[in-house]
Enzyme design. Sequence first.
Site, PDB file in Angstrom:
ATOM      1  N   THR A 194       0.873  -1.164   0.000  1.00  0.00           N
ATOM      2  CA  THR A 194       0.000   0.000   0.000  1.00  0.00           C
ATOM      3  C   THR A 194       0.907   1.209   0.000  1.00  0.00           C
ATOM      4  OG1 THR A 194      -1.708  -1.131   1.213  1.00  0.00           O
ATOM      5  CG2 THR A 194      -1.842   1.216   1.184  1.00  0.00           C
ATOM      6  N   GLU A 281       3.414   0.526  10.239  1.00  0.00           N
ATOM      7  CA  GLU A 281       2.395   0.769  11.265  1.00  0.00           C
ATOM      8  C   GLU A 281       2.759   0.065  12.570  1.00  0.00           C
ATOM      9  OE1 GLU A 281      -1.483   1.457   8.372  1.00  0.00           O
ATOM     10  OE2 GLU A 281      -1.172  -0.498   9.283  1.00  0.00           O
ATOM     11  N   ASN A 407      -4.926  -0.905  12.904  1.00  0.00           N
ATOM     12  CA  ASN A 407      -5.753  -1.484  11.855  1.00  0.00           C
ATOM     13  C   ASN A 407      -7.138  -1.881  12.334  1.00  0.00           C
ATOM     14  OD1 ASN A 407      -4.237  -1.826   9.132  1.00  0.00           O
ATOM     15  ND2 ASN A 407      -2.719  -2.156  10.740  1.00  0.00           N
TER      16      ASN A 407
END
Length: 412
Positions: A194, A281, A407
């Site tokens: 991504t 992340e 997430n």
Amino acid sequence: MKEKKFHVISGGVTASKGFKACGATTGLKPNNRLDIALIESEVEAIPAIVTTQNAVKAAPVLWDNQIVKKDKQKIKAVLINSGNANACTGEQGLLDVKTEAKCVSQYFDCDPEQIFISSTGVIGVPLPIKEITGTIPTLVNNLSVDGQSDASRAILTTDLVPKTVAVETEIDGKTIHIGAMAKGSGMICPNMATMLSFVTTDANIEQACLQKMLSIIAEDTYNMMSVDGDMSTNDTVLVLANGLAGNDKITESNIGAYTKFFEALYFVNESIVKSIVKDGEGATKYIEVHVDHAESRGDARILAKAVVNSNLVKTAIFGEDANWGRVLSSIGATGVKFAPETVSLTFSNSKGSLLLLDHGKPVPFDEEQASELLKQKEVIINVDMGEGIYKATAWGCDLSYDYVKINAEYRT
């Protein structure tokens, strides 16, 4: 690449001659954060592109791939939004991309198919096209060399920091620049991620040559990184070359110029990859995996990717546990044929090197030394297969509690 034939400079995506950029706000992201960016080349630029291997491709990816297929196509500008992926949005998503391209093209007096479009954000939500087209005049009016700072922040989603890099080198007596900006933090998996990466250069280079370089480089950089093992719908790496450096055209037949430019372009993209995984992340550790002495280049790549993509390896590094069995298990599960008794394994970083497995035999190690080494922000895992001459490198990060939190709350 032991000897760098270039040096790092400031300026990011507008470090190359003739490129301008800017960022603005449309309301796609909360708290009035920057969420849309524009990059423009003073003169039309040749493109090279690599996009996601996911069968589900976002509308902008379909548009961009269609443009590149056209013979001798030149690009004038790139419009990028964050906060909305414009993926899985059906026919309306494609219509919205065409509307964006047409709106931008009117300001540059060019064909809509000379405008690249990129999006990143939540999947399956209709693009607020009126808000985007309403912001385009502001973007055009604010384009500048200094606008790269706002542009680099406008394309971020869960990223904590912008990702930019630029270098300059001399080819045929001319100074050539390569600059880049990118975003990427989660849904990062081998075979793209991504992520959006935009690279500009003022080099004069043959389009087929540039595309070949990017395809090779992407295979060894963007396709060798992992944060969480999930592949996205919007991944795009785009290179634009406008030729304003005035050098003799770089082709494959000019080995010296080709090699120099390739090395600089590789460095820029490798730097972007490292920036992305370091900003993964919830990441607390940067992991670099080196596989040496494999039987083939393909085997080396598969093995390195298996280690960096293993959730058990990632969590062990997060827990600062020298659990080398997880590394060995991950390469053993790949299907690559090798003799376990030839494998050696080492963890290393600025605190030293810790041999854990020597030609298939476990090596007693000092737990305190291991703990001190794994407390560091960077951990290098060296896997020596002890069989062939081929090697590969993969990049990644650990998997922490915060990754799950980020997430779990992504849409809320």
